[in-house]
Design a protein around this motif. Structure first.
Motif, PDB file in Angstrom:
ATOM      1  N   THR A 179      32.295  20.781  33.375  1.00 43.30           N
ATOM      2  CA  THR A 179      33.484  19.944  33.591  1.00 43.30           C
ATOM      3  C   THR A 179      33.463  18.734  32.665  1.00 43.30           C
ATOM      4  N   SER A 180      32.364  18.528  31.943  1.00 44.63           N
ATOM      5  CA  SER A 180      32.238  17.356  31.077  1.00 44.63           C
ATOM      6  C   SER A 180      33.061  17.534  29.804  1.00 44.63           C
ATOM      7  N   ASN A 181      34.020  16.642  29.630  1.00 45.95           N
ATOM      8  CA  ASN A 181      34.840  16.644  28.426  1.00 45.95           C
ATOM      9  C   ASN A 181      34.419  15.498  27.501  1.00 45.95           C
ATOM     10  N   GLU A 182      33.199  15.009  27.698  1.00 43.97           N
ATOM     11  CA  GLU A 182      32.683  13.897  26.895  1.00 43.97           C
ATOM     12  C   GLU A 182      32.365  14.377  25.481  1.00 43.97           C
ATOM     13  N   GLU A 183      32.864  13.660  24.500  1.00 45.52           N
ATOM     14  CA  GLU A 183      32.621  14.017  23.094  1.00 45.52           C
ATOM     15  C   GLU A 183      31.119  14.015  22.785  1.00 45.52           C
ATOM     16  N   SER A 184      30.383  13.069  23.364  1.00 45.87           N
ATOM     17  CA  SER A 184      28.939  12.999  23.106  1.00 45.87           C
ATOM     18  C   SER A 184      28.217  14.249  23.621  1.00 45.87           C
ATOM     19  N   ASP A 185      28.662  14.820  24.749  1.00 45.30           N
ATOM     20  CA  ASP A 185      28.062  16.053  25.256  1.00 45.30           C
ATOM     21  C   ASP A 185      28.368  17.224  24.318  1.00 45.30           C
ATOM     22  N   LYS A 186      29.591  17.289  23.825  1.00 48.20           N
ATOM     23  CA  LYS A 186      29.970  18.362  22.892  1.00 48.20           C
ATOM     24  C   LYS A 186      29.135  18.296  21.616  1.00 48.20           C
ATOM     25  N   ILE A 187      29.010  17.094  21.056  1.00 50.72           N
ATOM     26  CA  ILE A 187      28.232  16.923  19.829  1.00 50.72           C
ATOM     27  C   ILE A 187      26.771  17.295  20.061  1.00 50.72           C
ATOM     28  N   ALA A 188      26.199  16.804  21.162  1.00 50.50           N
ATOM     29  CA  ALA A 188      24.794  17.104  21.470  1.00 50.50           C
ATOM     30  C   ALA A 188      24.587  18.609  21.644  1.00 50.50           C
ATOM     31  N   ALA A 189      25.513  19.281  22.327  1.00 55.30           N
ATOM     32  CA  ALA A 189      25.382  20.725  22.554  1.00 55.30           C
ATOM     33  C   ALA A 189      25.461  21.500  21.241  1.00 55.30           C
ATOM     34  N   TYR A 190      26.429  21.178  20.409  1.00 57.65           N
ATOM     35  CA  TYR A 190      26.554  21.896  19.135  1.00 57.65           C
ATOM     36  C   TYR A 190      25.408  21.569  18.191  1.00 57.65           C
ATOM     37  N   ASP A 191      24.862  20.363  18.268  1.00 56.89           N
ATOM     38  CA  ASP A 191      23.679  20.037  17.467  1.00 56.89           C
ATOM     39  C   ASP A 191      22.481  20.892  17.873  1.00 56.89           C
ATOM     40  N   LEU A 192      22.520  21.415  19.094  1.00 52.51           N
ATOM     41  CA  LEU A 192      21.443  22.285  19.590  1.00 52.51           C
ATOM     42  C   LEU A 192      21.842  23.769  19.520  1.00 52.51           C
ATOM     43  N   ASN A 193      22.809  24.060  18.669  1.00 54.49           N
ATOM     44  CA  ASN A 193      23.200  25.432  18.333  1.00 54.49           C
ATOM     45  C   ASN A 193      23.753  26.250  19.491  1.00 54.49           C
ATOM     46  N   VAL A 194      24.635  25.665  20.279  1.00 58.56           N
ATOM     47  CA  VAL A 194      25.296  26.470  21.304  1.00 58.56           C
ATOM     48  C   VAL A 194      26.311  27.386  20.638  1.00 58.56           C
ATOM     49  N   ALA A 195      26.583  28.508  21.278  1.00 60.92           N
ATOM     50  CA  ALA A 195      27.565  29.461  20.772  1.00 60.92           C
ATOM     51  C   ALA A 195      28.976  29.036  21.143  1.00 60.92           C
ATOM     52  N   GLY A 196      29.107  28.208  22.166  1.00 61.98           N
ATOM     53  CA  GLY A 196      30.421  27.734  22.575  1.00 61.98           C
ATOM     54  C   GLY A 196      30.320  26.688  23.662  1.00 61.98           C
ATOM     55  N   TYR A 197      31.346  25.869  23.747  1.00 65.16           N
ATOM     56  CA  TYR A 197      31.435  24.807  24.747  1.00 65.16           C
ATOM     57  C   TYR A 197      32.754  25.013  25.465  1.00 65.16           C
ATOM     58  N   ILE A 198      32.684  25.370  26.731  1.00 61.22           N
ATOM     59  CA  ILE A 198      33.866  25.752  27.493  1.00 61.22           C
ATOM     60  C   ILE A 198      34.031  24.807  28.674  1.00 61.22           C
ATOM     61  N   LEU A 199      35.218  24.223  28.777  1.00 66.39           N
ATOM     62  CA  LEU A 199      35.522  23.418  29.962  1.00 66.39           C
ATOM     63  C   LEU A 199      35.858  24.358  31.100  1.00 66.39           C
ATOM     64  N   LYS A 200      35.253  24.112  32.250  1.00 69.00           N
ATOM     65  CA  LYS A 200      35.513  24.970  33.404  1.00 69.00           C
ATOM     66  C   LYS A 200      36.985  24.873  33.785  1.00 69.00           C
TER      67      LYS A 200
END
Length: 150
Positions: free
Chosen positions: A103-124
């Motif tokens: 549920t986190s739409n925080e830009e910092s969470d998105k950046i941190a996740a993609y920096d750790l090579n996630v395949a996707g970031y999906i808002l519930k």
């Protein structure tokens, strides 16, 4: 056009759900059932529990190396970003495709996740229909991708 059901016993895609919210766990299970996803779904309720299971430190919870991890960000004990940081340190788990579902739409969470090579970031999604649709798309995605033999 007929939709192909993806279930091949010779090449099972094990899926790990790292989620602490009981309603979200039930929604994932229901969405899998509704989409006829028969892949083994393993559950860990936080990052510590997931890492202990993946690294063999918990004999009560053994999870085969998952090809796909569905990960929440906001969890007790160890959140999703901390879990990803630790997961990527283990060579045997670096190739797992991680999809953040949060549920986190925080830009910092998105950046941190993609920096750790996630395949996707999906808002519930708020509705169950939206959630079911998102899971169906993920199912098609992980079956389209060629993954190395483990």
């Amino acid at each position: 056009m007929e939709i192909i059901k993806y279930f091949d016993m010779t090449n099972l895609v094990h899926i790990l759900l790292v989620e602490d919210d009981e309603v979200d766990i039930m929604n994932v299970q229901r969405a899998f059932k509704k989409n006829n996803i028969n892949n083994p779904l393993h559950l860990a309720r936080n990052g510590v529990e997931a890492l202990d299971a993946l690294c063999g430190r918990n004999p009560d919870l053994v999870i085969p190396s998952p090809r796909v991890i569905l990960l929440d960000i906001n969890m007790p004990r160890m959140g999703g970003i901390e879990f990803l940081t630790e997961l990527r340190k283990h060579p045997e788990h670096r190739s797992a495709s991680v999809f953040v579902m949060t549920t986190s739409n925080e830009e910092s969470d998105k950046i941190a996740a993609y920096d750790l090579n996630v395949a996707g970031y999906i808002l519930k999604p708020l509705s169950f229909e939206g959630f079911t649709s998102a899971v169906a798309i993920l199912n098609h995605y992980w079956h389209l991708c060629e993954m190395p033999q483990m």
